[in-house]
Structures are given as structure tokens and as C-alpha cells.
Enzyme design. Structure first.
Site, PDB file in Angstrom:
ATOM      1  N   CYS A 356     -30.194 -34.687  -0.136  1.00 33.02           N
ATOM      2  CA  CYS A 356     -29.326 -33.616   0.342  1.00 33.02           C
ATOM      3  C   CYS A 356     -28.757 -32.811  -0.822  1.00 33.02           C
ATOM      4  O   CYS A 356     -28.473 -31.621  -0.684  1.00 33.02           O
ATOM      5  CB  CYS A 356     -28.209 -34.176   1.211  1.00 33.02           C
ATOM      6  N   HIS A 928     -22.368 -36.774   0.899  1.00 34.56           N
ATOM      7  CA  HIS A 928     -23.394 -35.944   1.519  1.00 34.56           C
ATOM      8  C   HIS A 928     -23.152 -34.487   1.153  1.00 34.56           C
ATOM      9  O   HIS A 928     -22.005 -34.027   1.101  1.00 34.56           O
ATOM     10  CB  HIS A 928     -23.353 -36.118   3.038  1.00 34.56           C
TER      11      HIS A 928
END
Length: 977
Positions: A356, A928
Site C-alpha cells: 500500500c 496502512h
């Protein structure tokens, strides 16, 4: 696992009972009955042969010490239910590192691995031990029968079940099972899971486990890839054990690609999925006996994604694909070739396994219109430089161009896999190979530099020297530096993103040096409270006054020596006379060394109870200890190695003092009569006594002066009368208050839970050394006639406690603006003693004043909010959660551009508009990344969350998660001509 260097342990069913059995507890027997039953079971256990597969339970050492102290009569209260919270992984712990190769990478990967298990198996997060725990300090393990006995008495929850394994011909408990990644590929898709296996598991068992949990059937073919990329040979004999192979923690099991269809299911046993409050998933699963020895968890659609509901408009993330398909239908295009058109470029990027960080940076660059237009055309091929020794043979530029073409092609209706691009990046930047999480800004910086060198129009770079100025000719020097810079660096990346810093150094002598340097990303420190507030107890010399509860503000880099200086200033003494210790359960548990780092000593589950003591200068160093609270560590009976300085003339030593009071325990069982027990109470303290020729009377006299505040109120007045008389002797005390003679007994202790040896006379005093421990044992008569134990807990509270602890400036939610960050960036600072500047006039290093400023700003400017900090000495990485408010439009940078400072009044505002943001959720250990971007095709904000794309509300773009900001000049100007 095998590489963790801690008490090893099996991979048995990582089984934990998370529900308490308090309702089923038997009638708890008395202390004596528990001690007798426990000692009997321990004796039985010692003579028993341990076999592989036997079940053991891991228990917090802190809880076990409390239990042992209770049954041995050293602690008053029985322990609470069995609690293991202090040894369980909580997702945020950053413990000190053990020393082995790649320790920093190992710890980071352990945190990532454990958090993935915790997230993907909610009911099993109890199984995951924190990083770097040690047997005897952090945890212990007991056989199943002993644990069941404790469970029947105390109940509890979060029970950690393990098994015995054979390792190096020794049967032992495997505290950390072997931790492996499982990579499952099919075409361009890739899922990365977390797998725990016993080191005693066989290859056949490994293959069966993977096949069963992937629902592939049989034994799928797997390869084991080491962290360095090498492969482990798997023999055909399926009974070979993993510990006999070169397999270690965080190696990757690569499952060979297969063709049969499969459902998009979660690996593991049958799982029921319930919708969580934030749109996440709560997983509930069981583990049968047949699963003993291996556990596999995953996959989660987004292994580390945050709740999306707060960041999207009505079309949320879950419906991202449908939304994109509808937009493409509403914006048909006849061309098949890539182009910047409405509906194009709105595709996700597949998460290949913790990628990510890469996907978010790529989406921001993809929505940089000028750059994407350049790569969608043919001009980039003309600039391709395959011979640049600083480049990558043009391969990174080619891989990026290919990816951009896929993302902006009319045929792109779903997520695009950046696998080839990642492979190329990993080839030239090995730090980004593999599947660890990385910093998105670091990847962005590398990519821009790599694209620049691959597209550098300069084929032969000349050697040049950059001039410096003195502050009187900035414009001339800046232009000359830029001209020379362009002789070596000329690319589209430079045209779009490159600007110039101005750096000024001013020596105290008045000498000024000004230099100019290029940049493509501006890193901004966040104006924040860099200190942290520490609250502790400060004790006067010999405990002759109440301790003071005080709060101090210290930098996060502070060590114990810094704390000592602050306490010394507060108490009005020399820092050499201050001892800092941790107190637990009425005992001085450990004395800290001057070099211990305070910030590392924080424990979210059990905060430190720090005490600072003023002592006499003994000329020797008290022995320090890193043992956890509750550990029954022996008290040193002699000076530590190094001892006192033989040249010192100090005549004093400092001893530790704790207090215990008698308490009659009533028994309701005829087998065990009632008896008198002792319990620790109050706050421990230090006493300074003569090193030589100390006598019993003077010691007892000093003790009187240290504890008189704990007398009953009617006796306090008599003590104050003695004090008004001036110098009094021991005889005066005992003549005035006769009950004192039988009130307590002094004992020398070798261990905290020791009954102790009574100090009768002067001969016993010779056994006392620096750091020795004595107890003031109050008799039943003393407790009844003299002691007021509640006074032993009384402290004075300094006003700093309320002022600092409750100060709004110390709240992490404090908001600042991007302009505040720019102001801090351009402010003047004085260099530290470790970063001095060599002055050409003074001919020596001086602490000069340094001022950074933006000399020129490019058409596209990237601001990196420095949320992560790392202390190189200790390797501690932390995240700043402060919310930064930044404008989406009309950011005026002219006040911060030095070359545009008003001279003739003609320069107007330089307005920039935001067009992309990289977000980071989580902490410094794991998290994230997502991205917000303004699509150049339709000027609509979108949220790019790996493979999912959805419209985003404009109001949601500015959030606390913002990490990297992308701005573009509203009306481009020739800033660098």
C-alpha cells in the site's frame, strides 16, 4: 520462532480460552492450603519425564511472582485472576531489541506479522506474545496440571496454551512458534498470509496444512524463499522436520500457481463473518485437535486498512468497483489508446502484500497531469538515458511508463497489478524488495530520483564546483548555482518538481555563509510539544519529610542522567546525590543507570512507578537492575564490580529500607492453625549510614527520624516536642515514648521475600554494604500502640502535576496549520554542540545560527509532513499524530519564498492548489497507506485504497492521516529562469 533468541516453545494449538471461568471457581483454599498443594504438585512435577506434545501454559511472570509472594507470606493480598495482558501483543508495543543480525528488520517484521494475526483472527489475538520476551523476567510456563490447579483457584482469561517440542535434543517449551509468510499467486493476483508452524513439524505436515487451509486438497507444491531471496531445497522425504532445514522466521512459502477455481474465502477453519461497526470484519473460529502444530490465518481484503466510512461520500469504498464501472459507462471513449480523459485513470492497484505504501505514491503521481501526459506521449522515449552511470539503464522509466499506460488505457476497468514495476524497483533498490511495509515518502523520493536519472538529457556530466555567498549577493549566486546544477541535471522531473533551498549560517563572530541547494520535496517538521511529561515521587534525604509528587517536562531523548539533573534542581541538591529507582509493591525493585533512556522505559499496560531519592555521596555506584517488577532478585550483599573509588573519603553508605507490619491470619480449617503473617506497606526509602563504625543504636535512631510521621497522632505531638528540644538521642526517644522499644524489629534481607536476619547489635551492622536491604518489621504491639499505617501513604502534591499533566498543550490532538510548519521551517535555530559549523574566519567549529528558506518553488511542490522520528542511538521509531490543517485551494507561498521578498513591490501572491495527498493510518510500527487525488479528467476528488477507488467528499481530504501533500501552481511562472 527459531530466530527470536528467547526461551523457545512449541507450536501447539495456540489455544487460549478468552472467557473467564470465575463462575466455576472452587472455594478458594487458605494461603497455607494453597502453599501445601502447590509445593506437592511441584515435587511431583520434578520427578516426571517430559515428552514432546505435553501441554504447558505460559503465564505472566509478574502474576506468578505475586502468587508466590502470597503463598509464601510475603504479600498481604492474594493475586487477582490470572492476567497475561502485560505479555500479550497489543499492536502498539515496541520493546527493546535483542542483539542479532537484522534486529531492526526482525522486530519490524514481527510487529507486522503479529498485527496481521491479531487483525485476521480477533478471537486469537490472545495467542500472540509480545516481541523479545524472556523466560524468568517476562513470563514463565507451567505444566497443564499445575495450571488447572491455579485456574480452579483464581480463574481468569487469556490463557496461553503451548506444547513441548524437541529442539537440539532437548525437550523444551516453544514460546514463539516458527513464523512464516505464505504467498499465494494466481495470475496477477497475490495474497500474503501469516502462518505459524512448530519447528518440529514435518514437510508433509506443512504441505497438508497449507493445502487444507487453502482448500486446495492434497499437498500443494511449495517453495521456501529466504528473506535474502535464496531458496531452500525441500527433500522428497516428507518426514523431514523444519528444524532440520535452513528455515527461519519470516521466510516465505511460495505456493505454486494452480488453475482450479477457488472461492474468495478466508484461510483457516470454518469461519463466520459478522459485519463490524466500521465496516470491518469480526472473525470467529475454533481450532480442533487435528490442527495442533500449525495455524494459518488470513486473508483479509485489506490487511491494514482503516475504516473508510469517515473519508468517503455516499459511494463508499465497498462499492468502489461498481462506481468506477458506472463512470466509465457514463464517459464512453472510442479510442483504445491511453489518454487523460474523463473516466480514465480511475483504477486501483493490487496490493501484492503490504505494498500500500507504493500504491499510494503511484496514484498521486498518476494524477499529476503534466507528468502523466508526458509518459502517455512519446517524448519520454526521446529523453531515455540508458548510459547514465547514476541511472538504472532506463528500466525504471520504462516500467513506470508501462504502468501509467495500463492505468490510463480505456480497457482498464478494474485494478491493475504493479507486479512488474515492483520487481524492477526491488532490483535497483533492494530495500523495497520483499513484502515488508515501507515509508511511502521514501519510495516516492527514490522513484523521482530514479526517473530523473533515467530521463536525464545530460549524457556527459561535467565536474563543477558550487559557489557560496555571504548574504549580499543572493540572486547572483543562486542563478549561478542553478545554471551549474542544470549542466548535470536536466529532465522532465527537474522541470516539474525541482526548486532551490537557501541555507544561511551565521557564526557568533559575524561571519555569514549562504549556499543554495536543489530539492524535489520539502520536508516540514511539525511544530509540536517535543517533550513528554513524567510524574514521579521525589524523596528527601533519609525520608525525613513527606515525599513530593512532581511532574517534569523532558525531551523524548532524555536519559536518567537528565532526569536526575531536573530532580536535583527541584530539590536543591547536586545531581550526584540523586538515585532514580522503580518501586513496585512497596519495594525498590530496580535502580536505573544514568544511560537508561526514559522514553523506552514507558509501558502502556503497567506504567512505571518512578521514585527519585536524595542520598549521601557514598563514592560508589548502586547496583542497577533491569529485572521486571516482582522478580525475586537477590539484593546485592556486596559492592558491585568496580566498587567505590579507593581514593574517595566518603564515610557513608546508602541502604534500602522497606516496612512490614504484623497481621494475624485466621484459619477456618482445623488442619492449619491461625498464625501471624507480615505484609509490606508504605513507600520504601533510602537511609544513609556510616560506612564504618556504625552501631545498632545510631541505625535505630535514624529509623525513628525517618518514620516518625507514621506514628499515631497522640505520639506525633510528643515527637514534635522532642524536635523543639534540639539534639536528642535514642534514649530520649524511647524515654519519651516507651512503646517504641517493642514497636518494631530491624532485619537484614537477602531477598525481597526473605524473612530476614534480625539486627541485634553492632556486630550485625558490619554486614551492611552499599545497596543492602533492611526491613522495619512492626510487631503486633507496635501496630496496635504506635503505627498509623495510612500516614505511610501520604505525599505532598506539587502544583506541576495539575499544570503539566492536564495542560492542553500536551494533548496529541492539538491542531496546527501548514503555514505553522512553513514558519518553523524558515525559523532560525542554533546548532547543537554535536553539529557545529567550521567557521573560515575563526578557524574552528562554532555553534552557528542556521536559517533555512525556500529560494524558489517549482510549479509542482511536494510537502512531506515529518510524522516519523527515529533516535539513531536506540532505533526507536515513533509517529506524531498531530493534525495539520492545510488548504485545498489558495495556498499563498510568497511569504516563504526568499527570492520573492518585496523589493520593488511588483511581486504578487503565488497561489497553489492541492491535487493529491498520501495518508498514513496506524503507528510507526505498522499501518496502512491510502491516497486522495483530484482526477485531471473531471476535477473530482477520489479515494484510492489499493484496488478500490471511490468518490471522496472534498471535506474529507484534510485529515489527521495526511502525510505527503502535492500542490500545483495555479498560474505557472518561470521561477527558475
Amino acid at each position: 520462532g527459531q530466530g527470536l533468541g528467547v526461551w523457545s516453545m512449541p507450536a501447539a494449538a495456540l489455544e487460549t480460552d478468552s472467557a473467564s471461568d470465575d463462575e466455576n471457581l472452587e472455594n478458594i483454599p487458605s494461603r497455607d492450603e494453597q502453599r501445601e498443594a502447590w509445593e506437592s504438585m511441584q515435587q511431583e512435577h520434578q520427578g516426571k519425564e517430559h515428552r514432546v506434545g505435553d501441554v504447558w501454559y505460559v503465564i505472566s511472570q509478574r502474576w506468578m511472582d505475586k502468587f508466590n509472594g502470597y503463598i509464601n507470606g510475603m504479600v498481604d493480598d492474594a493475586p487477582t485472576e490470572i492476567m497475561n495482558y502485560d505479555i500479550l501483543f497489543d499492536g502498539f508495543s515496541h520493546e527493546s531489541k535483542t542483539s542479532w543480525r537484522h534486529a531492526e528488520d526482525i522486530e519490524q517484521e514481527y510487529q507486522l506479522f503479529s498485527s496481521k494475526l491479531a487483525r485476521n483472527s480477533y478471537t486469537r489475538r490472545e495467542h500472540i506474545l509480545r516481541y523479545g520476551l524472556k523466560k524468568g523476567e517476562d513470563f514463565t510456563a507451567v505444566p497443564e496440571a499445575q495450571f488447572n490447579l491455579l485456574k480452579s483457584w483464581y480463574g481468569g482469561s487469556h490463557w496461553i496454551k503451548r506444547q513441548l517440542v524437541l529442539k537440539d535434543n532437548v525437550v523444551e517449551v516453544e514460546a514463539y512458534p516458527l513464523q512464516l509468510w505464505v504467498e499465494r499467486r494466481r495470475g496477477d493476483s497475490c495474497e500474503v498470509q501469516a502462518l505459524l508452524m512448530s519447528c518440529n513439524s514435518t514437510i508433509a505436515r506443512l504441505q497438508e496444512t497449507v493445502g487444507m487451509n487453502l482448500r486446495m486438497g492434497g499437498r500443494p507444491e511449495v517453495e521456501i524463499r529466504k528473506r535474502d531471496g535464496s531458496l531452500v531445497f525441500l527433500p522428497k522425504e516428507g518426514q523431514v522436520k523444519l528444524q532440520d532445514l535452513n528455515v527461519s522466521d519470516f521466510d516465505t512459502l511460495v505456493v505454486k500457481e494452480f488453475e482450479d477455481d477457488f472461492d474468495d474465502v478466508t484461510m483457516g477453519n470454518p469461519i463466520s463473518i459478522a459485519e463490524g461497526e466500521s465496516g470491518g470484519q469480526v472473525l470467529d473460529t475454533g481450532l480442533g485437535d487435528q490442527d495442533a502444530g500449525s495455524y494459518i490465518f488470513g486473508p483479509s481484503p485489506l490487511p491494514c486498512s482503516p475504516p473508510a466510512s469517515a473519508f468517503c461520500s455516499e459511494a463508499n469504498v465497498a462499492g468502489g468497483d461498481e462506481l468506477m464501472n458506472r463512470e466509465k459507462e457514463d464517459n464512453p471513449t472510442a479510442e483504445d489508446g491511453p489518454a487523460i480523459k474523463p473516466g480514465r485513470g480511475l483504477v486501483g492497484l493490487t496490493n501484492l502484500g503490504n505494498t500500500c505504501f507504493m500504491n499510494s505514491a503511484l496514484q498521486c503521481l498518476s494524477n499529476t497531469e503534466a507528468l502523466t501526459g508526458f509518459f502517455l506521449g512519446a517524448a519520454w522515449k526521446d529523453d531515455l538515458n540508458r548510459t547514465n552511470p547514476l541511472g538504472n539503464g532506463g528500466l525504471i522509466a520504462e516500467a513506470y511508463a508501462s504502468l501509467v499506460e495500463q492505468m490510463w488505457s480505456a480497457s482498464s476497468t478494474s485494478a491493475v497489478s504493479p507486479r512488474h514495476f515492483k520487481q524492477v524497483i526491488g532490483r535497483f533498490a533492494p530495500q523495497f524488495a520483499g513484502y515488508l511495509q515501507h515509508d511511502s515518502q521514501e519510495l516516492l523520493g527514490f522513484l523521482l530520483d530514479a526517473l530523473h536519472e533515467d530521463l536525464n538529457r545530460i549524457r556527459s556530466k561535467p565536474l563543477i564546483e558550487m559557489p557560496t555567498g555571504n548574504g549580499t549577493n543572493d540572486r547572483e549566486v543562486a542563478e549561478l548555482v542553478w545554471e551549474r546544477h542544470k549542466l548535470r541535471n536536466d529532465s522532465m522531473i527537474q522541470d516539474l518538481f525541482a526548486g532551490q533551498y537557501r541555507s544561511e549560517l551565521e557564526c557568533p563572530c559575524g561571519n555569514i555563509s549562504v549556499s543554495f541547494d536543489p530539492y524535489n520535496c520539502v520536508t516540514l517538521e511539525l511544530p509540536q510539544v517535543t517533550d513528554f511529561v513524567l510524574t514521579l515521587m521525589a524523596h528527601h534525604l533519609n525520608n525525613e519529610e513527606k515525599p513530593i509528587k512532581v511532574s517534569l517536562s523532558l525531551p523524548r531523548s532524555a536519559i536518567i542522567a537528565d532526569l536526575k539533573r531536573e530532580v536535583a534542581n527541584f530539590m536543591g541538591v547536586s545531581s550526584k546525590l540523586v538515585v532514580v529507582a522503580e518501586v513496585w509493591d512497596g519495594r525498590i525493585q530496580s535502580v536505573f543507570d544514568d544511560s537508561d533512556r526514559l522514553w523506552e522505559r514507558r509501558r502502556p499496560t503497567m506504567p512505571l512507578d518512578l521514585h527519585a531519592y536524595v542520598v549521601e555521596d557514598s563514592g560508589s555506584q548502586l547496583e542497577t537492575s533491569s529485572s521486571l517488577p516482582g522478580a525475586a532478585a537477590p539484593v546485592p550483599s556486596s559492592l558491585p564490580v568496580g566498587g567505590p573509588d579507593p581514593d574517595t573519603d566518603s564515610s557513608m553508605i546508602n541502604i534500602k529500607v522497606l516496612q512490614r507490619k504484623a497481621r494475624k491470619l485466621m484459619s477456618f480449617t482445623p488442619m492449619f492453625p491461625s498464625r501471624v503473617d507480615t505484609v509490606v506497606f508504605g513507600t520504601p526509602f533510602f537511609l544513609s549510614i556510616p560506612r564504618q563504625n556504625g552501631d545498632h543504636s545510631s541505625l535505630r535512631h535514624k529509623v525513628y527520624r525517618a518514620i516518625w510521621r507514621y506514628f499515631k497522632s497522640n505520639l506525633i505531638e510528643q515527637v514534635k516536642e522532642l524536635d523543639r528540644r534540639g539534639d536528642v538521642s535514642l534514649g530520649d526517644w524511647e524515654a519519651k515514648i516507651p512503646d517504641l522499644q517493642q514497636a518494631f524489629v530491624l532485619r537484614r534481607l537477602r531477598m525481597y521475600y526473605d524473612e530476614g536476619e534480625e539486627i541485634h547489635d553492632d556486630g550485625d551492622m558490619e554486614m551492611l554494604e552499599e545497596g543492602s536491604l533492611i526491613s522495619v518489621d512492626w510487631t503486633e504491639e507496635g501496630v496496635e500502640k504506635v503505627l498509623n499505617a495510612s500516614e505511610a501513604e501520604e505525599v505532598d502534591v506539587h502544583e506541576s502535576v495539575d499544570r503539566l499533566v492536564n495542560s492542553k498543550d500536551n494533548k496529541s490532538g492539538k491542531q496546527i496549520t501548514l503555514q505553522d510548519c512553513l514558519t518553523k521551517f524558515t525559523s532560525t535555530e542554533t546548532l547543537s554542540e554535536h553539529d557545529m559549523w567550521y567557521c573560515s574566519r575563526c578557524k574552528e567549529a562554532r555553534r552557528a545560527k542556521k536559517t533555512m528558506s525556500l529560494w524558489s518553488v517549482p510549479n509542482l511542490v511536494i510537502f512531506h509532513l515529518k510524522r516519523f522520528s527515529e533516535d539513531e542511538s536506540y532505533g526507536v521509531r515513533e509517529k506524531v499524530e498531530t493534525c495539520v490543517q492545510f488548504p485545498l485551494e489558495d495556498l499563498d507561498l510568497s511569504p516563504y519564498i526568499r527570492s520573492l521578498q518585496p523589493q520593488d513591490g511588483d511581486d504578487g501572491p503565488q497561489l497553489y492548489d492541492l491535487y493529491a495527498v498520501i495518508n498514513h493510518y496506524g503507528d510507526a510500527g505498522f499501518g496502512h497507506y491510502t491516497a486522495f487525488a483530484l482526477s485531471p479528467g473531471n476535477e473530482q476528488w477520489y479515494l484510492f485504497d489499493d484496488s478500490r477507488v471511490s468518490k471522496a467528499a472534498k471535506e474529507s481530504v484534510c485529515s489527521q492521516a495526511a502525510y505527503v501533500l502535492f500542490y500545483r501552481l495555479r498560474e505557472p511562472y518561470e521561477a527558475l529562469e
